[in-house]
Scaffold this motif. Sequence first.
Motif, PDB file in Angstrom:
ATOM      1  N   ASP A 254       0.847  -1.191   0.000  1.00 41.07           N
ATOM      2  CA  ASP A 254       0.000   0.000   0.000  1.00 41.07           C
ATOM      3  C   ASP A 254       0.883   1.242   0.000  1.00 41.07           C
ATOM      4  OD1 ASP A 254       1.067  -0.139   2.439  1.00 41.07           O
ATOM      5  OD2 ASP A 254      -0.793  -0.509   3.519  1.00 41.07           O
ATOM      6  N   GLU A 255       0.285   2.372   0.296  1.00 40.68           N
ATOM      7  CA  GLU A 255       1.052   3.616   0.229  1.00 40.68           C
ATOM      8  C   GLU A 255       2.207   3.650   1.215  1.00 40.68           C
ATOM      9  OE1 GLU A 255      -1.631   6.853   0.632  1.00 40.68           O
ATOM     10  OE2 GLU A 255      -2.602   6.460  -1.272  1.00 40.68           O
ATOM     11  N   THR A 256       2.000   3.004   2.384  1.00 42.06           N
ATOM     12  CA  THR A 256       3.064   3.077   3.382  1.00 42.06           C
ATOM     13  C   THR A 256       4.280   2.266   2.973  1.00 42.06           C
ATOM     14  OG1 THR A 256       2.280   1.186   4.625  1.00 42.06           O
ATOM     15  CG2 THR A 256       1.383   3.325   5.239  1.00 42.06           C
ATOM     16  N   ARG A 257       4.095   1.349   2.037  1.00 41.91           N
ATOM     17  CA  ARG A 257       5.219   0.517   1.623  1.00 41.91           C
ATOM     18  C   ARG A 257       5.747   0.917   0.253  1.00 41.91           C
ATOM     19  NH1 ARG A 257       4.888  -4.435   4.825  1.00 41.91           N
ATOM     20  NH2 ARG A 257       2.961  -4.405   5.983  1.00 41.91           N
ATOM     21  N   THR A 258       5.263   2.013  -0.243  1.00 44.69           N
ATOM     22  CA  THR A 258       5.674   2.437  -1.570  1.00 44.69           C
ATOM     23  C   THR A 258       6.586   3.649  -1.470  1.00 44.69           C
ATOM     24  OG1 THR A 258       3.598   1.661  -2.468  1.00 44.69           O
ATOM     25  CG2 THR A 258       4.822   3.211  -3.806  1.00 44.69           C
ATOM     26  N   THR A 259       7.649   3.637  -2.221  1.00 45.68           N
ATOM     27  CA  THR A 259       8.545   4.786  -2.241  1.00 45.68           C
ATOM     28  C   THR A 259       8.794   5.179  -3.693  1.00 45.68           C
ATOM     29  OG1 THR A 259      10.341   3.213  -2.112  1.00 45.68           O
ATOM     30  CG2 THR A 259       9.753   4.337  -0.093  1.00 45.68           C
ATOM     31  N   LYS A 260       9.334   6.369  -3.858  1.00 45.50           N
ATOM     32  CA  LYS A 260       9.694   6.814  -5.199  1.00 45.50           C
ATOM     33  C   LYS A 260      11.194   7.039  -5.228  1.00 45.50           C
ATOM     34  CE  LYS A 260       5.446   9.250  -6.243  1.00 45.50           C
ATOM     35  NZ  LYS A 260       4.903  10.578  -6.506  1.00 45.50           N
ATOM     36  N   PRO A 261      11.937   6.029  -5.531  1.00 48.53           N
ATOM     37  CA  PRO A 261      13.390   6.160  -5.484  1.00 48.53           C
ATOM     38  C   PRO A 261      13.857   7.213  -6.483  1.00 48.53           C
ATOM     39  CG  PRO A 261      12.737   3.873  -5.766  1.00 48.53           C
ATOM     40  CD  PRO A 261      11.534   4.701  -5.996  1.00 48.53           C
ATOM     41  N   SER A 262      14.788   8.038  -6.058  1.00 48.73           N
ATOM     42  CA  SER A 262      15.264   9.066  -6.976  1.00 48.73           C
ATOM     43  C   SER A 262      16.635   8.729  -7.543  1.00 48.73           C
ATOM     44  CB  SER A 262      15.320  10.400  -6.261  1.00 48.73           C
ATOM     45  OG  SER A 262      16.253  10.327  -5.218  1.00 48.73           O
ATOM     46  N   LEU A 263      17.399   7.933  -6.809  1.00 45.48           N
ATOM     47  CA  LEU A 263      18.762   7.685  -7.248  1.00 45.48           C
ATOM     48  C   LEU A 263      19.051   6.211  -7.532  1.00 45.48           C
ATOM     49  CD1 LEU A 263      20.430   9.802  -4.442  1.00 45.48           C
ATOM     50  CD2 LEU A 263      20.099  10.531  -6.780  1.00 45.48           C
TER      51      LEU A 263
ATOM     52  N   ALA B 226       9.003  10.181   7.073  1.00 44.38           N
ATOM     53  CA  ALA B 226       7.770   9.404   7.104  1.00 44.38           C
ATOM     54  C   ALA B 226       6.610  10.269   7.569  1.00 44.38           C
ATOM     55  CB  ALA B 226       7.943   8.226   8.048  1.00 44.38           C
ATOM     56  N   VAL B 227       5.431   9.866   7.214  1.00 44.89           N
ATOM     57  CA  VAL B 227       4.223  10.441   7.788  1.00 44.89           C
ATOM     58  C   VAL B 227       3.506   9.289   8.461  1.00 44.89           C
ATOM     59  CG1 VAL B 227       2.049  11.600   7.297  1.00 44.89           C
ATOM     60  CG2 VAL B 227       4.071  12.102   5.916  1.00 44.89           C
ATOM     61  N   ASP B 228       3.174   9.481   9.720  1.00 43.82           N
ATOM     62  CA  ASP B 228       2.612   8.369  10.481  1.00 43.82           C
ATOM     63  C   ASP B 228       1.420   7.744   9.777  1.00 43.82           C
ATOM     64  OD1 ASP B 228       4.470   8.591  12.349  1.00 43.82           O
ATOM     65  OD2 ASP B 228       3.149   9.113  14.016  1.00 43.82           O
ATOM     66  N   ARG B 229       1.451   6.487   9.640  1.00 47.27           N
ATOM     67  CA  ARG B 229       0.375   5.674   9.055  1.00 47.27           C
ATOM     68  C   ARG B 229       0.103   5.994   7.594  1.00 47.27           C
ATOM     69  NH1 ARG B 229      -0.531   6.561  14.232  1.00 47.27           N
ATOM     70  NH2 ARG B 229      -0.696   4.666  15.462  1.00 47.27           N
ATOM     71  N   ARG B 230       0.883   6.878   6.987  1.00 45.93           N
ATOM     72  CA  ARG B 230       0.632   7.223   5.586  1.00 45.93           C
ATOM     73  C   ARG B 230       1.766   6.765   4.683  1.00 45.93           C
ATOM     74  NH1 ARG B 230      -1.476  12.350   5.182  1.00 45.93           N
ATOM     75  NH2 ARG B 230      -0.901  12.260   2.992  1.00 45.93           N
ATOM     76  N   ARG B 231       2.972   7.049   5.070  1.00 43.94           N
ATOM     77  CA  ARG B 231       4.073   6.613   4.218  1.00 43.94           C
ATOM     78  C   ARG B 231       5.322   6.401   5.072  1.00 43.94           C
ATOM     79  NH1 ARG B 231       5.337  12.528   1.749  1.00 43.94           N
ATOM     80  NH2 ARG B 231       6.952  13.048   3.246  1.00 43.94           N
ATOM     81  N   GLY B 232       6.211   5.596   4.557  1.00 42.13           N
ATOM     82  CA  GLY B 232       7.418   5.285   5.298  1.00 42.13           C
ATOM     83  C   GLY B 232       8.540   6.252   4.988  1.00 42.13           C
ATOM     84  N   THR B 233       9.645   6.069   5.710  1.00 38.27           N
ATOM     85  CA  THR B 233      10.816   6.899   5.460  1.00 38.27           C
ATOM     86  C   THR B 233      11.550   6.360   4.244  1.00 38.27           C
ATOM     87  OG1 THR B 233      11.016   7.066   7.830  1.00 38.27           O
ATOM     88  CG2 THR B 233      12.871   7.855   6.554  1.00 38.27           C
ATOM     89  N   GLN B 234      12.113   7.249   3.497  1.00 34.56           N
ATOM     90  CA  GLN B 234      12.927   6.828   2.368  1.00 34.56           C
ATOM     91  C   GLN B 234      14.271   7.532   2.483  1.00 34.56           C
ATOM     92  OE1 GLN B 234      11.172   7.816  -1.359  1.00 34.56           O
ATOM     93  NE2 GLN B 234      13.078   7.516  -2.469  1.00 34.56           N
TER      94      GLN B 234
END
Lengths: 769, 583
Positions: free
Chosen positions: B148-157, B433-441
Amino acid sequence: MCGVIVGYLFGLGYLKFLAPPERILRWIEGSSLSNIRTSPRLLKVPPYVSLLCFLGGIIWILLLPLDEYSRRTYISENALLPGQVHTYFHGTEQNIFRAYKHEVADVLEVQEHIQPDGSKAYMQATPQHRNKKIRELFANSGIKSAVQPFKYTVGGVEYEGENVYGIVHAPRGDGTESIVIVAPIKNFEGQMNTNGVTLLLTLARYFSRWSLWSKDIILLVTPNTSTGPQAWIDAYLSQHDPETIGSLSLKSGAIQGVICIDYPFPHRFHALHISYDGINGQLPNLDLINTATQISMGQLGIPTLLQSQQHYAKAEHQHHYKNRLKVLGHGMTNQAIGHSTGAHSVFMPYHIDAITLTAVGEGWEDEMAFGRVIESLTRSINNLLEKLHQSFFFYLLLQNNRFVSIGTYLPSAMAVGAGFSIMAIYLWLKSGYEQREEADVPVREATERDAATEDKVEAALADSNLTNAQLLESPSNGGQRLTKKKEWKSIDRPLVIPLTLVAGLYLTSLVPVALLVTAPHSKLLARAGSLSTVLLMIPFGLAFALGANRSLMDGSFFSSPQSSESANGAPRKNTLVFSDLSPPSDPKIRISQFQAIVKSLSLLVLGLQLTVLATLNFSLSMFLGVLCTPLAFAGYYRDSKMRANASLIAITLFNPFVAANAATMAAKLAGYYNDNVGMKDVLRLWLQNVSFGWNVWGSWGVLVGVFCVWIPAWTVATMGAVSSFVIDEDGQLPRKIEKVKEITKDNLTDVKKATVRRNSPGPVRKRKD
Amino acid sequence: MKCLVSLPEALWVLLTFVSCLSIVAATDYFERLDLTPLPLGSLLASFEFRSNESLEAYASQDFRYFPRSLGQVLQHAGTKELHLRFTTGRWDTETWGARPWDGTKEGATGVELWAWIESDTEQEAMRKWLTLNQGLSGLFCASMNFIDETRTTKPSLSFQRTGDHRNASLHLLHGVLPGKAGVASLLDGHKVFDASWQSMSVDVRPRCVSGQNCLVEIDQTIDMVLNIARAKRPREDPIPRPVQPYELICDETKPYHSQDTCYPIDALETPAWSLKDVFGRPAAGACPLAEEGGPEAKSLCLNIPHSQGVWIGAGGFEVRSPPGEAEKRCYQMIAGEPFDFDMPKTSVRTHKQIELEEELITAERTMTGHGAAKGGMRTVFTNPSATEPVNLVLFESLPWFLRPFMHTLKAQIVESEFPFEWEIIKDLYYRPAVDRRRGTQIEVVLSIPPASVVMVTYDFDKAILRYTEYPPDANRGFIVAPAVVRILDKADASGNAKAIYLRTTSLLLALPTPDFSMPYNVIILTSTVMALAFGSIFNILIRRFVAFDEVPENKIGKLVKSARLRVATLKEKITGTKADKTE
């Protein structure tokens, strides 16, 4: 919702639950709180309640081994499935075991070499050589291995060594979890664990063939049980000091369980002994012990023993009350001391469940049977999906299949703690009241008093309506009749000095701990000796100092010498305490009040400490509580020679220094040490252990228990007890207690006059007139 | 859970996409199996299946070599490029050397998915991403709907497009689903199930030759490391029982060697094996879809030194690699003829081993500290090269309940033979991260000096979850997805930039876990307290306090009173009469 509905019905009176009878409610209403506080009859009760608490607590512990108070153990975590798997560690695995034993014995044990000239020489491999061989055996099974050097320096003594460990990676596992199997080269008793190390290596080879592992298996060979495992687990969790302890080059995931193998003799064994006590009395999850017992007894038919049962309980007598009590006592002693009892102990502070299995006795079980127990136990832990959490972490074992849970045993320590708190509250109440006989009422004198005094007297009277009422009832025609009623008056408590004294004692109690744990081992005994001399002197010094400076005790220390009232003989109010109350009129009462306050504060702290400690280390709290029991009653008794003497005996007997020597003597007599080891050596050994435990394992129980709980409380009690002999009216040393009594009797009339003068209700009556 | 059980079948369905059924143009299909014996009796088997479809055919849903079900999902979700990885186990760099495919075809333990999605806005991209996940989840039956959104990241590098794209508005999304949704049996269930490490990948990407002739390429690989001894065990009895005494391989030079004492040396030997032993069946002959001649037709290769002898069966012929290249031999199989070979027993002591390629860098990530409140992350990079520094990107995607403190991020050289100052951290990309919304990247560009060990550490706090947020096995801990390491500035033999990836192991994060029976105890306790407290207060509140004689009599009271009175008078009468009688 249910609560609201029930409450609603209850409130409307349709439900009656726990409603006390009307009569009792009336009685409570009728007798006001102040009446209870000042009722002479009720005030006699608390010491007996306290005594009852102490006795109750001890009796409670003694009841625990009975069937009615203990429970049968059971497996709580279903995933463990103990003994449900076939074990295959037999057959030709034994051939390999024999070969490995040759290899291991070569480097571990002292080898006899015949020199070219025919003489015999005894040699032992160096630790480096030894580790090289162990790594070679790991490599022979295709297992990756690494070494970890470590060095601890405690009290100027260096403890050096090198751990060797290998990791069997779980096929398809990704190294998130692991199981650790440990074999110390020298076991807890210092015997060579040749069979244990061999078994570990053979099992390592055997385990690496299986593909069912869900967790990595770490196989650790440590040189000893005291420093090796500690260095390893610290480094594993990166909690180590990289200067002295090597970092681990191979790592795996979170450790789910630790099994330590100890098989320190070459012959066959009879039973397996399970050690489980951790540092600071922490225990592994009961499920782990139960699983080991169930596998050993149920699956493989090997009896299991606890707490050195082999030395005092035959298998068929294990369920006897006496033997269960002994197991309980052993367990509690180990827990209270909080030191390592094997290689497993150091894992407990990190919340890693660990046990040691030791082969004991002579029987017909061979090393392969031991191996099958380990195999089955490892399989059970391997089954775990979650960390062991289902079963108890706080328990006392009585037998391999009976235990007492925290809910059952905790009340005993709490009762003992409560005993001190009750005494503290009792002394606090007592110190706030003064019992006096109302004498005649000199009206004329009172009229001459200035307005300021009148106000004060009024305030004092307002605090004691009873007195007022009674005096108003008494004949008021200015006669010299005495009102012979005994009564209680609220008095002011001088708190500054007692608070400072008690706080100072408790705060400085860490100083001796720091001095002891930093002492070099060579000077440890000397430092402990001088420390105990100083600590012994403190209560006497305090008693004499207070006796010599009475002003410290009677509150006049803070009053200004210019005060007109102090010149009058009537003590002034304590200027530092904002209170409308006046201090006691009788100087003797002031001294006993001071002593009572100091004692009360100290007991309050003691009660709190013990209660808190009971939740951290139950046994330590219980032992300390029992040892401190006399301190609740020993103290300052100004008018009872018997009590004063009893106090003195109690504080002499229940004294940390006497106790230390008595324990040494007992250990010596019980034959734990050789004849050529003197008392002093035993004491030195113990002190070294305590210092080592503090510095390496972080074991604080004994030091903090003795120096921060027991000694401060003992100091206060001793100060009180000594004070009953050294303090009299003039601050001189009396020859006899009787003399003190005589003096007090002589002075009584003067004192009474002073009291009456100050508290006379004259002005009130005058106004009435 | 049901999904996990049927996972193998789903994957099998996928693999049937590559089965040789129809007759088509040979260039559009390619398959290959590489076998590399590894030390300690292991064998790396790398399968690769690749097929093409022209872009026009793909767009008009005229699927021939492209699986229709997958193609439709991709088209529905506007996915231009897709990379899907299923991996189980860990690659043992120390023993097995460098990773197959330079780590580009493997994912983190569990499922890893990254894709370029065509969309105008970010919201739309996210919506399509979730659609894609749901679709793939159904297709592969692999619980990917939990990405879900919390496990999705947008890698930049860290990730680069490998396909040729013309559309500019592409959004890269990377999702990691750590844990139990790994691949199961793929070829022969029982054999592959016993593999020590296994990775499966599906790559779909557009590829344009000479700018116009565009294709959609699907590349599927399966890599696994098999333990030969384990794989050879009979399927009916896979238990590694102790062998019979005569089967033991002992070192007979030991002085104590006897009938009941044996120093084993079997672990150093690789037992004899054949395809049938390892995979359960011999190869079924060449695939009619594949090319019939040329280098691509030799679909089965064996990476062993030329000095080693192999007995080959009748179904194929051997071609050895020319001198100078890495020594290997490939077999061209004949269609319709089963093919197998026998590899004799080898030993480390007597046989030359193939030289394993060394990993450019090794990374090990562990957690430090203990307790439920805080911890630390420690990643150790070892650069074995004596001369070459290694530049890399460390990509970490952390769950929101692990809260890193960026000010504690430190990189230090712990061991080095390299005498100069070195700037380790070159660049940092961080999205909190945003609590319960997305993880740290976190993406850190690092440079590891030669012959050095560098340790990257940071501290973190553990958040307390709501009690409904715990999974059923709350006390297990939470799996933190592996870090991805991308090595930069490396070129292949022809000078093109080469992507090299490696992944660390996943970690188990122990969070403060409540005692789950406690809430019920608390409910019971509060209910009781409420009943008692509320009851007594309510009782007092609704009561009117009046003097006894002020109480007005109510009707019932009057009735009772009169009834009592009557009873009393009646009693009096009776007793009175009685008394009279007795008297």
